[in-house]
Design a protein around this motif. Structure first.
Motif, short mmCIF file in Angstrom:
data_model
loop_
_atom_site.label_atom_id
_atom_site.label_comp_id
_atom_site.label_asym_id
_atom_site.label_seq_id
_atom_site.Cartn_x
_atom_site.Cartn_y
_atom_site.Cartn_z
N VAL A 198 0.83 -1.21 0.00
CA VAL A 198 0.00 0.00 0.00
C VAL A 198 0.86 1.26 0.00
O VAL A 198 0.44 2.30 -0.52
CB VAL A 198 -0.96 0.03 1.21
N GLN A 199 2.05 1.20 0.56
CA GLN A 199 2.92 2.37 0.61
C GLN A 199 3.20 2.91 -0.80
O GLN A 199 3.21 4.12 -1.01
CB GLN A 199 4.25 2.05 1.31
N ASP A 200 3.42 2.00 -1.75
CA ASP A 200 3.73 2.42 -3.11
C ASP A 200 2.53 3.08 -3.77
O ASP A 200 2.66 4.11 -4.43
CB ASP A 200 4.19 1.22 -3.94
N SER A 201 1.36 2.47 -3.61
CA SER A 201 0.17 3.01 -4.26
C SER A 201 -0.28 4.32 -3.64
O SER A 201 -0.76 5.22 -4.33
CB SER A 201 -0.96 1.98 -4.18
N ALA A 202 -0.13 4.44 -2.33
CA ALA A 202 -0.55 5.67 -1.66
C ALA A 202 0.25 6.88 -2.12
O ALA A 202 -0.26 8.01 -2.11
CB ALA A 202 -0.42 5.52 -0.15
N ARG A 203 1.47 6.66 -2.56
CA ARG A 203 2.30 7.79 -3.01
C ARG A 203 1.67 8.51 -4.20
O ARG A 203 1.80 9.73 -4.35
CB ARG A 203 3.71 7.31 -3.37
N THR A 204 0.99 7.74 -5.06
CA THR A 204 0.31 8.36 -6.20
C THR A 204 -0.84 9.24 -5.73
O THR A 204 -1.06 10.34 -6.26
CB THR A 204 -0.22 7.28 -7.17
N VAL A 205 -1.57 8.77 -4.73
CA VAL A 205 -2.66 9.57 -4.16
C VAL A 205 -2.10 10.82 -3.51
O VAL A 205 -2.61 11.94 -3.70
CB VAL A 205 -3.46 8.75 -3.13
N VAL A 206 -1.04 10.66 -2.76
CA VAL A 206 -0.43 11.80 -2.05
C VAL A 206 0.07 12.84 -3.04
O VAL A 206 -0.07 14.05 -2.81
CB VAL A 206 0.72 11.30 -1.14
N ARG A 207 0.63 12.39 -4.16
CA ARG A 207 1.13 13.35 -5.16
C ARG A 207 0.01 14.27 -5.62
O ARG A 207 0.18 15.50 -5.71
CB ARG A 207 1.72 12.60 -6.35
N LEU A 208 -1.16 13.70 -5.91
CA LEU A 208 -2.27 14.52 -6.36
C LEU A 208 -2.88 15.33 -5.22
O LEU A 208 -3.36 16.45 -5.43
CB LEU A 208 -3.34 13.64 -7.01
N ALA A 209 -2.86 14.78 -4.02
CA ALA A 209 -3.45 15.48 -2.87
C ALA A 209 -2.61 16.67 -2.44
O ALA A 209 -3.10 17.51 -1.67
CB ALA A 209 -3.60 14.51 -1.70
N THR A 210 -1.39 16.76 -2.91
CA THR A 210 -0.51 17.86 -2.51
C THR A 210 -0.18 18.78 -3.68
O THR A 210 0.79 19.54 -3.62
CB THR A 210 0.80 17.31 -1.91
N LEU A 211 -0.99 18.74 -4.73
CA LEU A 211 -0.78 19.64 -5.86
C LEU A 211 -0.92 21.10 -5.42
O LEU A 211 -1.75 21.42 -4.57
CB LEU A 211 -1.80 19.36 -6.96
N GLY A 212 -0.14 21.96 -6.04
CA GLY A 212 -0.28 23.38 -5.78
C GLY A 212 -1.42 23.99 -6.58
O GLY A 212 -2.09 23.30 -7.36
N ALA A 213 -1.63 25.27 -6.39
CA ALA A 213 -2.74 25.96 -7.05
C ALA A 213 -2.61 25.94 -8.57
O ALA A 213 -3.61 26.09 -9.28
CB ALA A 213 -2.82 27.40 -6.55
N ASP A 214 -1.40 25.76 -9.07
CA ASP A 214 -1.18 25.73 -10.52
C ASP A 214 -1.18 24.31 -11.07
O ASP A 214 -0.83 24.08 -12.23
CB ASP A 214 0.14 26.41 -10.87
N GLY A 215 -1.61 23.34 -10.25
CA GLY A 215 -1.63 21.95 -10.69
C GLY A 215 -2.73 21.67 -11.69
O GLY A 215 -3.64 22.48 -11.88
N PRO A 216 -2.67 20.52 -12.35
CA PRO A 216 -3.67 20.17 -13.37
C PRO A 216 -5.02 19.87 -12.75
O PRO A 216 -5.15 19.64 -11.54
CB PRO A 216 -3.07 18.92 -14.02
N THR A 217 -6.03 19.84 -13.59
CA THR A 217 -7.37 19.45 -13.16
C THR A 217 -8.05 18.71 -14.30
O THR A 217 -7.71 18.90 -15.47
CB THR A 217 -8.20 20.66 -12.71
N GLY A 218 -8.99 17.82 -13.94
CA GLY A 218 -9.71 17.06 -14.95
C GLY A 218 -8.89 15.95 -15.57
O GLY A 218 -9.20 15.52 -16.69
#
Length: 229
Positions: A198-218
């Motif tokens: 689960v540690q490996d898969s959660a990193r992908t979630v964390v990457r998106l959960a920590t996007l800055g205001a200029d991050g992608p959407t959709g």
């Protein structure tokens, strides 16, 4: 401090995502159908727990009311709760799959929108699946093309990804992104055998959960980048 709610977070990818986000300084709410289990999980990582059943409108409203009273806003929402029913599809299994995996996204998002709008950098992450990708299930080189007996899961995850796209269009001030976390060893996938930690898969979630205001959407992506649908 970033206020984050993760649904279905008392175990599996949801719990590991909560743990990693706590390490990054997020103030995490663990949403769990069983409050006792949620509180036990939260105590392990210094998080907070709230009773939240994504298939129950009143439970969802009460959970978001609890967060509003405590924090007044929500910065990150992670839709992690999901089920995988195997075998021949029928009406009850279809209703249950879509209610949890797709309609649950709508219930929680709609209840959370007022709190997300109070955030300076609102961010919504939907844990979807490439098993719901038309491209992946028809591409012989992809493992999804070999899956059988998960029709309702695939269809409901396709719906979850599409909901993500439409929410991103409807609310351009909030980032909405869906992801494929990777085949992971969890209670949900135990019957299939295998899967990565689960540690490996959660990193992908964390990457998106920590996007800055200029991050992608959709978008719909995995750890290697955007995926075809």
């Amino acid at each position: 401090m970033t206020v984050t709610l993760i649904t279905g977070a008392n175990k599996g990818i949801g719990f590991e995502t909560a743990r990693q986000l706590r390490e990054l300084g997020h103030d995490v709410w663990i949403g769990a159908r069983d409050l006792g289990r949620g509180e036990q999980a939260a105590a392990e990582i210094g998080a907070r727990a709230v009773q939240l059943d994504v298939t129950d409108d009143e439970s969802v409203r009460a959970a978001l009311a609890t967060i509003e009273e405590a924090d007044g806003r929500l910065d990150v929402l992670v839709h992690n709760a999901g089920i995988l029913l195997t075998g021949a599809p029928d009406g009850p299994s279809a209703l249950r799959s879509f209610d949890t995996n797709a309609v649950g996204v709508v219930r929680v998002t709609e209840a959370a929108l007022p709190l997300l709008r109070r955030s300076e950098t609102p961010n919504v992450v939907v844990v979807s699946s490439s098993a719901g990708s038309f491209w992946a299930v028809n591409e012989p080189s992809r493992p999804e093309s070999q899956l059988s007996g998960i029709a309702m899961y695939s269809a409901s995850k396709a719906a979850a990804t599409m909901l993500t796209v439409h929410y991103a269009k409807a609310h351009p001030d909030i980032r909405f992104n869906a992801l494929e976390p990777g085949f992971t060893s969890t209670d949900m996938t135990s019957a299939m055998g295998g899967g990565r930690p689960v540690q490996d898969s959660a990193r992908t979630v964390v990457r998106l959960a920590t996007l800055g205001a200029d991050g992608p959407t959709g978008t719909f992506s995995d750890e290697d980048g955007e995926l075809r649908w």
